[in-house]
Enzyme design. Structure first.
Site, PDB file in Angstrom:
ATOM      1  N   ALA A 128       0.856  -1.183   0.000  1.00  0.00           N
ATOM      2  CA  ALA A 128       0.000   0.000   0.000  1.00  0.00           C
ATOM      3  C   ALA A 128       0.894   1.235   0.000  1.00  0.00           C
ATOM      4  CB  ALA A 128      -0.880  -0.004   1.240  1.00  0.00           C
ATOM      5  N   GLY A 160       0.391  -5.187   0.633  1.00  0.00           N
ATOM      6  CA  GLY A 160      -0.669  -5.176  -0.356  1.00  0.00           C
ATOM      7  C   GLY A 160      -0.214  -5.705  -1.712  1.00  0.00           C
ATOM      8  N   GLU A 191      -0.605  -9.334  -1.316  1.00  0.00           N
ATOM      9  CA  GLU A 191      -2.061  -9.585  -1.252  1.00  0.00           C
ATOM     10  C   GLU A 191      -2.683  -9.512  -2.648  1.00  0.00           C
ATOM     11  OE1 GLU A 191      -2.537  -6.611   1.911  1.00  0.00           O
ATOM     12  OE2 GLU A 191      -3.671  -8.152   2.984  1.00  0.00           O
ATOM     13  N   GLU A 211       3.525  -5.727   7.276  1.00  0.00           N
ATOM     14  CA  GLU A 211       2.656  -4.722   7.914  1.00  0.00           C
ATOM     15  C   GLU A 211       2.926  -4.565   9.401  1.00  0.00           C
ATOM     16  OE1 GLU A 211       1.709  -6.846   5.605  1.00  0.00           O
ATOM     17  OE2 GLU A 211       0.273  -5.927   4.235  1.00  0.00           O
TER      18      GLU A 211
HETATM   19  N1  3HC Z   1       4.503   3.523   0.275  1.00  0.00           N
HETATM   20  C1  3HC Z   1       4.993   4.750  -0.009  1.00  0.00           C
HETATM   21  N2  3HC Z   1       6.286   4.990  -0.264  1.00  0.00           N
HETATM   22  C2  3HC Z   1       7.127   3.947  -0.226  1.00  0.00           C
HETATM   23  C3  3HC Z   1       6.693   2.644   0.076  1.00  0.00           C
HETATM   24  C4  3HC Z   1       5.316   2.446   0.329  1.00  0.00           C
HETATM   25  N3  3HC Z   1       4.806   1.241   0.597  1.00  0.00           N
HETATM   26  N4  3HC Z   1       7.762   1.821   0.048  1.00  0.00           N
HETATM   27  C5  3HC Z   1       8.806   2.573  -0.272  1.00  0.00           C
HETATM   28  N5  3HC Z   1       8.442   3.862  -0.438  1.00  0.00           N
HETATM   29  C6  3HC Z   1       9.295   4.996  -0.826  1.00  0.00           C
HETATM   30  C7  3HC Z   1      10.331   5.306   0.240  1.00  0.00           C
HETATM   31  O1  3HC Z   1       9.812   6.208   1.184  1.00  0.00           O
HETATM   32  C8  3HC Z   1      11.451   5.895  -0.581  1.00  0.00           C
HETATM   33  O2  3HC Z   1      11.115   7.236  -0.857  1.00  0.00           O
HETATM   34  P1  3HC Z   1      12.280   8.351  -0.995  1.00  0.00           P
HETATM   35  O3  3HC Z   1      13.165   7.885  -2.088  1.00  0.00           O
HETATM   36  O4  3HC Z   1      11.521   9.593  -1.262  1.00  0.00           O
HETATM   37  O5  3HC Z   1      12.974   8.352   0.346  1.00  0.00           O
HETATM   38  C9  3HC Z   1      11.365   5.144  -1.899  1.00  0.00           C
HETATM   39  O6  3HC Z   1      10.057   4.574  -1.942  1.00  0.00           O
HETATM   40  C10 3HC Z   1      12.373   4.011  -2.014  1.00  0.00           C
HETATM   41  O7  3HC Z   1      12.313   3.199  -0.845  1.00  0.00           O
HETATM   42  P2  3HC Z   1      13.615   2.585  -0.183  1.00  0.00           P
HETATM   43  O8  3HC Z   1      14.652   3.631  -0.019  1.00  0.00           O
HETATM   44  O9  3HC Z   1      13.162   1.846   1.029  1.00  0.00           O
HETATM   45  O10 3HC Z   1      14.078   1.586  -1.324  1.00  0.00           O
HETATM   46  P3  3HC Z   1      14.757   0.157  -1.217  1.00  0.00           P
HETATM   47  O11 3HC Z   1      15.013  -0.272  -2.609  1.00  0.00           O
HETATM   48  O12 3HC Z   1      15.856   0.194  -0.228  1.00  0.00           O
HETATM   49  O13 3HC Z   1      13.627  -0.805  -0.603  1.00  0.00           O
HETATM   50  C11 3HC Z   1      11.451  -1.770  -0.372  1.00  0.00           C
HETATM   51  C12 3HC Z   1      12.476  -1.103  -1.321  1.00  0.00           C
HETATM   52  C13 3HC Z   1      11.975  -3.131   0.077  1.00  0.00           C
HETATM   53  C14 3HC Z   1      10.178  -1.963  -1.144  1.00  0.00           C
HETATM   54  C15 3HC Z   1      11.227  -0.880   0.863  1.00  0.00           C
HETATM   55  O14 3HC Z   1      10.961   0.428   0.432  1.00  0.00           O
HETATM   56  C16 3HC Z   1      10.107  -1.312   1.762  1.00  0.00           C
HETATM   57  O15 3HC Z   1      10.276  -2.182   2.580  1.00  0.00           O
HETATM   58  N6  3HC Z   1       8.952  -0.634   1.620  1.00  0.00           N
HETATM   59  C17 3HC Z   1       7.819  -0.855   2.491  1.00  0.00           C
HETATM   60  C18 3HC Z   1       7.099  -2.120   2.158  1.00  0.00           C
HETATM   61  C19 3HC Z   1       5.900  -2.277   3.055  1.00  0.00           C
HETATM   62  O16 3HC Z   1       5.953  -2.089   4.249  1.00  0.00           O
HETATM   63  N7  3HC Z   1       4.774  -2.674   2.460  1.00  0.00           N
HETATM   64  C20 3HC Z   1       3.577  -2.878   3.198  1.00  0.00           C
HETATM   65  C21 3HC Z   1       2.829  -1.596   3.266  1.00  0.00           C
HETATM   66  S1  3HC Z   1       1.396  -1.717   4.288  1.00  0.00           S
HETATM   67  C22 3HC Z   1       0.257  -2.501   3.326  1.00  0.00           C
HETATM   68  O17 3HC Z   1       0.554  -2.929   2.245  1.00  0.00           O
HETATM   69  C23 3HC Z   1      -1.123  -2.610   3.912  1.00  0.00           C
HETATM   70  C24 3HC Z   1      -2.000  -3.542   3.161  1.00  0.00           C
HETATM   71  O18 3HC Z   1      -1.971  -4.807   3.783  1.00  0.00           O
HETATM   72  C25 3HC Z   1      -3.392  -3.048   3.151  1.00  0.00           C
END
Ligand code: 3HC
Ligand code: NAI
Length: 695
Positions: free
Chosen positions: A61, A100, A103, A123
């Site tokens: 997400a 997501g 998912e 999450e």
């Molecule tokens: N939403 C918004 N922005 C995100 C994001 C997300 N899910 N994931 C990454 N970004 C942004 C970061 O803030 C960063 O922005 P910036 O360059 O402006 O600082 C940019 O994307 C790049 O991220 P990273 O520096 O972390 O890049 P990496 O290549 O090192 O890592 C990644 C990539 C493994 C995908 C890592 O970003 C990550 O772990 N992201 C979060 C993943 C996550 O937690 N997903 C679950 C979200 S909750 C959800 O999905 C709820 C659902 O169940 C309803």
């Protein structure tokens, strides 16, 4: 290129997602995928493939949208549209299919991936649970026990493991993902494969007895103390077993919304972005050319030097470890060998991997061996004169352009830099103990440190899997400078009336990994004692803040290493035992300083210790030692056991309201005096303006 595009290739519809940097499920993307999948219902395609551009499949997400009002289509709506398709939908995964993103793949009818891909439901690390069917679909495919492990840990799985668990249908060793996904889809069409829905898979209740859930809850109550989301995840998986799919989805949605609206998730989402912000240096351009770091020298192979060396060897960078004598060198290298052996024993590394890493670390007692290294990190005794000598020597030996770093905890990095003729190449790299484990790295920028040296070290920190935070030069930098104030209040609460047990339990129940006095016992009370020996009475400050510690050390109570400190320790189990002898010392010292001991509430203890951190944090921010409030939070959560679900000291203060914090500090000032409790001007100013540190 639009965020979602569609191409009909033969009888397969390709749904291409392109939402850089990580294909997060923003409103526009959810809308794009939903509309595209719906439109493909009536075209000539016989199967659909969802594939992503850029570095990864959908990474989850869009976390930045979580604070805003939800906008339809919501993610569950998009997934229902995919799942409802009569034509088989195939997810083609590369990079990281997280949250997501996974998912979405699970709502598809088939899933294929490159072997290099990872999938997971992280999450919980954001104080959330999977809110779009993850808790209902994973147990149907992978079983209840695996779902509990995967979703409560948030740890990603390699594609091969995910396939073993049934989460992926096919894994490709390499090559062109789209081409292979198309071939796979053609195979499915040829075999007349149906639009197979995970919701139709039943869960055998016998595979999920009530005890499995209760044991899991107990385990999480310890491992994730105080946290809401992990317990709610267990409830969702229980619902997957006991309720029909649609009811299970409703339960999941309700509990997801509860987590989303909780202060815990707000705190953890704050940390997600703060960690990424912390890596950025405000006045240094992002494209600043970095110096190449292909080899490292480390001076001093003691507690810190050995662990620091391992960080580099672990990512394939060769290290020369320099010690003062052969004997010291062999001792240092021996500890490193022992650490690798322990990791192998725990099953976290193979013998060969450990051997390869160990071989990358060689020892020397000759400075000439450091002549060609790209970076030197000094980790000798915490003594400014020795450090200056080491840097003067490095100046004569190292090649031009080598970065010269110090791991000092407190010394003046400007003074160390001035011992060389190249202060622009000198920087602080303050690791935390154990240096091969702790994630935090304070990068200390001295007055003359060059921009490209800072940029190089910030990037290098990420390469060795650390979380870098930039600090200016001051006594103790960000973390230890604040800790001094926290420790002071712990000592004052103790002498004024609390017991060690009460202080530690209050802080631990509040969420700290350990209480401050238990930490003192772990680190060794002799360290502070010895450091005080070198100070004048004035530098030592108020004797009430160290009298008890000194008395304990003088009795031979050095902490865990001598079997006793603020507590006694069981020789075999190392369990901590309350020791009445300590209270005798405490009472003697209180009497000596004319203090009448009184009763303490846990609330006063917590407020005094945590607000002491906040007040000093505000000064650090005001002086520009830290770039942002979020950087301070990252330091505390990653280096000092501060609970992530409270977001770090500055976020915690923001969440309480700075007015409340300011007023409590004023009250402490009136009760305990201005010396320790003058509110930081920045705190006062923000509180009066109704603003927050993070504004
Ligand atoms: N939403 C918004 N922005 C995100 C994001 C997300 N899910 N994931 C990454 N970004 C942004 C970061 O803030 C960063 O922005 P910036 O360059 O402006 O600082 C940019 O994307 C790049 O991220 P990273 O520096 O972390 O890049 P990496 O290549 O090192 O890592 C990644 C990539 C493994 C995908 C890592 O970003 C990550 O772990 N992201 C979060 C993943 C996550 O937690 N997903 C679950 C979200 S909750 C959800 O999905 C709820 C659902 O169940 C309803
Ligand atoms: P230590 O005493 O365990 O190790 C220091 C090592 O340096 C010893 O092995 C010693 O033989 C060697 N040494 C001393 N002078 C030397 C010289 N001139 N040339 C080569 N080697 C020399 O100390 P520790 O704990 O590893 O600390 C090192 C530095 O790291 C200090 O500046 C300390 O403040 C800092 N630090 C320590 C932390 C900790 O928790 N121990 C945490 C963060 C930083």
């Amino acid at each position: 290129m639009s965020i979602v595009s569609y191409e009909l290739r033969g009888d397969i519809g390709i749904v291409r997602v392109n939402n850089p940097p990580v294909n997060a499920l923003s409103h526009a993307l959810r809308e794009g995928i939903t509309n595209t999948v719906n439109a493909a219902r009536d075209d000539a395609s016989r199967a659909l493939v969802i594939v992503c551009e850029g570095r990864t499949f959908i990474a989850g997400a869009d976390i930045s949208e979580f604070g805003q009002p939800p906008r339809a289509p919501l993610l569950p709506d998009m997934l229902l549209a995919i799942e409802a398709s009569d034509k088989p939908v195939v997810a083609a995964i590369h990079g990281t299919a997280l949250g997501g993103g996974l998912e979405t793949a699970l709502a598809c009818h088939y899933r294929c991936a490159l072997a290099s891909a990872k999938v997971g439901l992280p999450e919980v690390k954001l104080g959330l649970l999977p809110g779009a069917g993850g808790t209902q679909r994973v147990p149907r495919l992978a079983g209840v026990a695996a779902a509990l492990d995967m979703i409560t840990s948030g740890a990603p799985l390699a594609a091969a493991r995910a396939a073993d668990l049934g989460l992926l249908d096919r894994v490709f060793d390499g090559g062109d993902l789209l081409q292979q996904a198309l071939d796979y889809s053609r195979e499915l069409i040829a075999a007349g494969a149906p639009a197979r829905r995970v919701r139709d898979i039943g869960i055998d209740p016998a595979s999920a007895p009530a005890e499995l859930f209760s044991q899991y809850r107990e385990k999480l109550a310890r491992r994730a103390r105080g946290q809401l989301a992990p317990q709610h995840i267990v409830s969702c998986i229980e619902a997957a077993v006991s309720q029909p799919m649609d009811d299970g989805l409703t339960t999941e949605r309700q509990l997801f919304m509860e987590c989303l609206q909780s202060p815990q998730s707000a705190a953890m989402r704050h940390l997600f972005f703060a960690e990424r912000e912390a890596a950025k240096v405000k006045d240094i351009a992002r494209d600043t050319p970095r110096r190449e770091i292909a080899s490292v020298g480390i001076i001093g192979g003691g507690t810190m030097g050995g662990g620091i060396a391992m960080n580099f060897a672990n990512v394939g960078i060769p290290v020369q470890l320099l010690e003062i004598s052969d004997e010291a060198l062999q001792r240092g290298l021996g500890i490193i060998t022992g650490n690798y052996a322990a990791t192998v024993k725990k099953g976290k590394l193979s013998e060969e991997q450990a051997a390869r890493r160990r071989q990358l670390i060689s020892g020397t007692t000759d400075y000439a061996d450091l002549a060609q290294v790209d970076l030197v990190i000094e980790a000798v005794f915490e003594n400014i004169d020795i450090k200056k000598q080491v840097f003067a020597k490095l100046d004569t030996i190292c090649k031009p352009g080598a970065i010269l770093a110090t791991n000092t905890s407190y010394q003046d990095v400007n003074a160390i830099a001035a011992a060389t003729g190249r202060p622009q190449d000198v920087i602080g790299m303050h690791f935390f103990s154990p240096a091969n484990v702790m994630r935090l790295l304070e990068v200390v920028r001295a007055d003359k440190t060059a921009g490209d040296v800072i940029a190089t070290v910030m990037q290098l920190a990420k390469a060795i899997h650390k979380v870098p935070v930039l600090s200016g030069v001051c006594y103790g930098f960000i973390g230890n400078r604040m800790l001094g104030h926290y420790g002071r209040e712990a000592q004052l609460c103790l002498i004024e009336g609390a017991t060690p047990e009460q202080i530690d339990t209050a802080l631990q129940n509040w969420g700290m990994a350990m209480g401050p006095l238990a930490v003192g016992d772990l680190a060794g009370l002799d360290i502070g004692y010895k450091a005080r020996q070198g100070l004048t009475e004035e530098q030592k400050g108020d004797p009430k803040t160290y009298a008890i510690a000194d008395a304990l050390v003088e009795m031979g109570r050095l902490g865990q290493k001598s079997g006793s400190g603020y507590y006694r320790y069981d020789a075999e189990t190392r369990a901590r035992i309350v020791d009445p002898a300590v209270m005798t010392v405490v009472e003697e010292q209180a009497q000596k300083y004319g203090i009448e001991r009184r009763a303490f509430t846990d609330e006063e203890i917590v407020n005094r210790l945590i607000f002491a951190l906040v007040n000093e944090g505000a000064r650090i921010l005001e002086e520009g030692i830290a770039q942002r409030a979020g950087d301070i939070d990252i330091v505390y959560v990653n280096g000092y056991g501060f609970p992530a679900y409270r977001g770090g000291p500055m976020h915690y203060a923001d969440s309480l309201g700075l007015k409340t914090v300011y007023e409590t500090i004023c009250e402490f000032r009136d009760r305990f005096g201005e010396k320790n409790w003058t509110p930081a001007p920045l705190l006062q100013q923000l509180a009066e303006a109704g603003r927050r540190f993070s504004d």
